[in-house]
Design a protein around this motif. Structure first.
Motif, PDB file in Angstrom:
ATOM      1  N   ASP A  30     -61.843 -32.614 -79.996  1.00  0.00           N
ATOM      2  CA  ASP A  30     -62.565 -33.832 -79.611  1.00  0.00           C
ATOM      3  C   ASP A  30     -62.094 -35.063 -80.378  1.00  0.00           C
ATOM      4  N   PHE A  31     -61.325 -34.842 -81.457  1.00  0.00           N
ATOM      5  CA  PHE A  31     -60.810 -35.958 -82.247  1.00  0.00           C
ATOM      6  C   PHE A  31     -59.343 -36.248 -81.928  1.00  0.00           C
ATOM      7  N   GLY A  32     -58.798 -35.538 -80.934  1.00  0.00           N
ATOM      8  CA  GLY A  32     -57.420 -35.761 -80.547  1.00  0.00           C
ATOM      9  C   GLY A  32     -56.399 -35.002 -81.365  1.00  0.00           C
ATOM     10  N   ARG A  33     -56.854 -34.091 -82.231  1.00  0.00           N
ATOM     11  CA  ARG A  33     -55.928 -33.322 -83.066  1.00  0.00           C
ATOM     12  C   ARG A  33     -55.458 -32.086 -82.300  1.00  0.00           C
ATOM     13  N   LEU A  34     -54.180 -31.794 -82.396  1.00  0.00           N
ATOM     14  CA  LEU A  34     -53.620 -30.665 -81.667  1.00  0.00           C
ATOM     15  C   LEU A  34     -54.186 -29.350 -82.189  1.00  0.00           C
ATOM     16  N   GLU A  35     -54.812 -28.578 -81.296  1.00  0.00           N
ATOM     17  CA  GLU A  35     -55.341 -27.269 -81.646  1.00  0.00           C
ATOM     18  C   GLU A  35     -54.420 -26.137 -81.210  1.00  0.00           C
ATOM     19  N   LEU A  36     -53.748 -26.324 -80.091  1.00  0.00           N
ATOM     20  CA  LEU A  36     -53.023 -25.203 -79.514  1.00  0.00           C
ATOM     21  C   LEU A  36     -51.993 -25.701 -78.509  1.00  0.00           C
ATOM     22  N   GLU A  37     -50.810 -25.107 -78.557  1.00  0.00           N
ATOM     23  CA  GLU A  37     -49.836 -25.221 -77.480  1.00  0.00           C
ATOM     24  C   GLU A  37     -49.790 -23.873 -76.777  1.00  0.00           C
ATOM     25  N   ARG A  38     -49.581 -23.898 -75.482  1.00  0.00           N
ATOM     26  CA  ARG A  38     -49.576 -22.647 -74.722  1.00  0.00           C
ATOM     27  C   ARG A  38     -48.485 -22.712 -73.652  1.00  0.00           C
ATOM     28  N   PHE A  39     -47.845 -21.567 -73.441  1.00  0.00           N
ATOM     29  CA  PHE A  39     -46.898 -21.433 -72.340  1.00  0.00           C
ATOM     30  C   PHE A  39     -47.369 -20.264 -71.491  1.00  0.00           C
ATOM     31  N   ASN A  40     -47.582 -20.517 -70.199  1.00  0.00           N
ATOM     32  CA  ASN A  40     -48.110 -19.524 -69.269  1.00  0.00           C
ATOM     33  C   ASN A  40     -47.044 -19.096 -68.268  1.00  0.00           C
ATOM     34  N   ILE A  41     -47.002 -17.795 -67.994  1.00  0.00           N
ATOM     35  CA  ILE A  41     -46.064 -17.260 -67.016  1.00  0.00           C
ATOM     36  C   ILE A  41     -46.826 -16.356 -66.058  1.00  0.00           C
ATOM     37  N   ALA A  42     -46.769 -16.684 -64.770  1.00  0.00           N
ATOM     38  CA  ALA A  42     -47.385 -15.839 -63.758  1.00  0.00           C
ATOM     39  C   ALA A  42     -46.486 -14.637 -63.466  1.00  0.00           C
ATOM     40  N   GLN A  43     -47.044 -13.638 -62.803  1.00  0.00           N
ATOM     41  CA  GLN A  43     -46.309 -12.407 -62.534  1.00  0.00           C
ATOM     42  C   GLN A  43     -45.105 -12.633 -61.632  1.00  0.00           C
ATOM     43  N   TYR A  44     -45.253 -13.546 -60.654  1.00  0.00           N
ATOM     44  CA  TYR A  44     -44.165 -13.855 -59.724  1.00  0.00           C
ATOM     45  C   TYR A  44     -43.879 -15.346 -59.773  1.00  0.00           C
ATOM     46  N   ASP A  45     -42.629 -15.704 -59.534  1.00  0.00           N
ATOM     47  CA  ASP A  45     -42.234 -17.103 -59.649  1.00  0.00           C
ATOM     48  C   ASP A  45     -42.771 -17.973 -58.527  1.00  0.00           C
ATOM     49  N   ASP A  46     -42.944 -17.388 -57.328  1.00  0.00           N
ATOM     50  CA  ASP A  46     -43.400 -18.164 -56.177  1.00  0.00           C
ATOM     51  C   ASP A  46     -43.898 -17.206 -55.097  1.00  0.00           C
ATOM     52  N   THR A  47     -44.365 -17.749 -53.991  1.00  0.00           N
ATOM     53  CA  THR A  47     -44.934 -16.903 -52.938  1.00  0.00           C
ATOM     54  C   THR A  47     -43.882 -15.995 -52.316  1.00  0.00           C
ATOM     55  N   GLN A  48     -42.656 -16.483 -52.202  1.00  0.00           N
ATOM     56  CA  GLN A  48     -41.610 -15.659 -51.600  1.00  0.00           C
ATOM     57  C   GLN A  48     -41.351 -14.405 -52.428  1.00  0.00           C
ATOM     58  N   GLU A  49     -41.277 -14.566 -53.741  1.00  0.00           N
ATOM     59  CA  GLU A  49     -41.055 -13.402 -54.605  1.00  0.00           C
ATOM     60  C   GLU A  49     -42.242 -12.450 -54.533  1.00  0.00           C
ATOM     61  N   ALA A  50     -43.454 -13.004 -54.481  1.00  0.00           N
ATOM     62  CA  ALA A  50     -44.648 -12.164 -54.408  1.00  0.00           C
ATOM     63  C   ALA A  50     -44.666 -11.339 -53.121  1.00  0.00           C
ATOM     64  N   GLU A  51     -44.346 -11.963 -51.991  1.00  0.00           N
ATOM     65  CA  GLU A  51     -44.338 -11.227 -50.732  1.00  0.00           C
ATOM     66  C   GLU A  51     -43.220 -10.188 -50.718  1.00  0.00           C
ATOM     67  N   ALA A  52     -42.082 -10.521 -51.310  1.00  0.00           N
ATOM     68  CA  ALA A  52     -40.978  -9.562 -51.379  1.00  0.00           C
ATOM     69  C   ALA A  52     -41.354  -8.342 -52.211  1.00  0.00           C
ATOM     70  N   ALA A  53     -42.268  -8.538 -53.163  1.00  0.00           N
ATOM     71  CA  ALA A  53     -42.730  -7.433 -54.000  1.00  0.00           C
ATOM     72  C   ALA A  53     -43.811  -6.602 -53.315  1.00  0.00           C
ATOM     73  N   GLY A  54     -44.268  -7.030 -52.129  1.00  0.00           N
ATOM     74  CA  GLY A  54     -45.229  -6.252 -51.370  1.00  0.00           C
ATOM     75  C   GLY A  54     -46.617  -6.848 -51.278  1.00  0.00           C
ATOM     76  N   LEU A  55     -46.854  -8.034 -51.845  1.00  0.00           N
ATOM     77  CA  LEU A  55     -48.172  -8.647 -51.743  1.00  0.00           C
ATOM     78  C   LEU A  55     -48.401  -9.155 -50.318  1.00  0.00           C
ATOM     79  N   SER A  56     -49.653  -9.144 -49.917  1.00  0.00           N
ATOM     80  CA  SER A  56     -50.005  -9.702 -48.618  1.00  0.00           C
ATOM     81  C   SER A  56     -49.819 -11.211 -48.662  1.00  0.00           C
ATOM     82  N   PRO A  57     -49.641 -11.854 -47.493  1.00  0.00           N
ATOM     83  CA  PRO A  57     -49.522 -13.317 -47.484  1.00  0.00           C
ATOM     84  C   PRO A  57     -50.705 -14.005 -48.165  1.00  0.00           C
ATOM     85  N   GLU A  58     -51.912 -13.444 -48.005  1.00  0.00           N
ATOM     86  CA  GLU A  58     -53.072 -14.051 -48.663  1.00  0.00           C
ATOM     87  C   GLU A  58     -52.948 -13.959 -50.169  1.00  0.00           C
TER      88      GLU A  58
END
Length: 337
Positions: free
Chosen positions: A86-114
């Motif tokens: 709340d004072f503007g001091r850095l508490e945390l940096e984070r890098f997030n990675i999803a399981q698949y890079d995009d929808t095309q890769e997800a569908e190629a892995a067998g996920l439904s379009p939804e």
């Protein structure tokens, strides 16, 4: 203290001749703390080092370069981001990675379009580290294997079939790297400066590796007191998530934890959140269900994953972050230099 977070030799605990005292220690920790450390876990040192070293170099980049690694659409769980207190001091940096890079890769892995729509916001891979994507996949796969083995161990100590907590073949994962800065500001107590608020993960289990010079990660006892998770370079931490608590009708306690400020160097942790497939609906299993009824409602893994961002932003989002998300543009929080 016997109730502190135990370090478990995973290979020994899974052996046919595992000592009863060791299995009793695992059961007690799973039922009361929801956190164990495991050694002799089978993950090659070079797999952990390759992942951690790559992300260390990324997170050590100048901030102007890291800002280019934020999600192009403002997704809070893709790429790099930072958040201030709340004072503007850095508490945390984070890098997030999803399981698949995009929808095309997800569908190629067998996920439904939804289900593939979960990945319509793309991963961000640092161009400065061209081998990091492959290193991340090795890291994630190795940690999922640890998760499966720990779930087999938990089934053993609870005297149920080994495959009781089966994740299936289409396990759902996310990967997060947390960078906690040195904290030069005065803090009178742990409660006055938390870099990560207390919580339990919504996974089945979370497998984590931590680096640093102080035990900033703490687990909560049932009486509400806190105990540090010692840093051991050869150990992985395994947290019970709320899905496993649901599966066991509350028999296994979720691992509530937090991170406190301290230390003379940046503290880093890298976690793989492991869930069963998106088609799964988690409810108390017959082996644990109370015939008089349960306090645990069925949980759809898909519905929870699909609503994760909106729920996060509803609770934690700041006005400028919400605006960036609604307008599908990058968001970088301002912090004190």
């Amino acid at each position: 203290m016997p109730d502190d977070i135990p370090t478990i030799d995973l290979a020994a605990a899974l052996a046919d001749d595992a000592p009863e005292e060791l299995l009793a220690t695992v059961r007690r920790a799973a039922e009361t703390l929801g956190i164990i450390q495991v050694v002799n876990h089978g993950v090659p040192t070079e797999v952990i080092a390759g992942f951690n070293d790559g992300f260390r170099r990324v997170l050590d980049l100048p901030r102007a370069e890291k800002e280019q690694l934020a999600s192009p659409t403002g997704h809070p769980n893709r790429g790099w981001r930072q958040w201030p207190d709340d004072f503007g001091r850095l508490e945390l940096e984070r890098f997030n990675i999803a399981q698949y890079d995009d929808t095309q890769e997800a569908e190629a892995a067998g996920l439904s379009p939804e289900h593939a729509t979960l990945y319509r916001h793309v991963n961000v891979w640092p161009p400065q580290e061209p081998g990091l994507r492959e290193a991340t996949h090795r890291y994630r796969d190795a940690f999922v294997d640890v998760a499966r083995r720990v779930l087999t161990l938990y089934a053993r100590v609870l005297d149920v079939p080994a495959d009781t907590f089966s994740l299936g073949d289409d396990v759902h994962t996310t990967v997060v790297v947390n960078n906690y800065p040195k904290w030069p500001y005065d803090s009178a107590s742990d409660e006055e400066k938390l870099l990560l608020l207390e919580h339990a993960d919504s996974s089945t289990v979370t497998v984590l590796h931590q680096e640093g010079d102080y035990a900033g990660l703490q687990g909560q006892h049932p009486d509400g007191t806190w105990t540090p998770v010692p840093i051991r370079p050869d150990a992985l931490q395994v947290f019970t998530g709320t899905l496993l608590t649901n599966w066991t009708d509350g028999r296994l306690r979720p691992g509530r934890h937090r991170v406190v400020a301290g230390g003379s160097v940046t503290r880093r942790s890298s976690a793989v959140f492991v869930h069963p497939g998106l088609d799964t609906v988690v409810a108390p299993l017959p082996a644990f269900a109370d015939p008089d009824g349960s306090d645990f409602e069925p949980v759809s893994v898909w519905e929870r994953a699909n609503g994760n961002v909106e729920e996060y932003l509803r609770v934690f989002g700041r006005p400028e972050q919400l605006a960036a998300w609604r307008e599908s543009r990058p968001y970088v929080a301002e912090v004190i230099s």
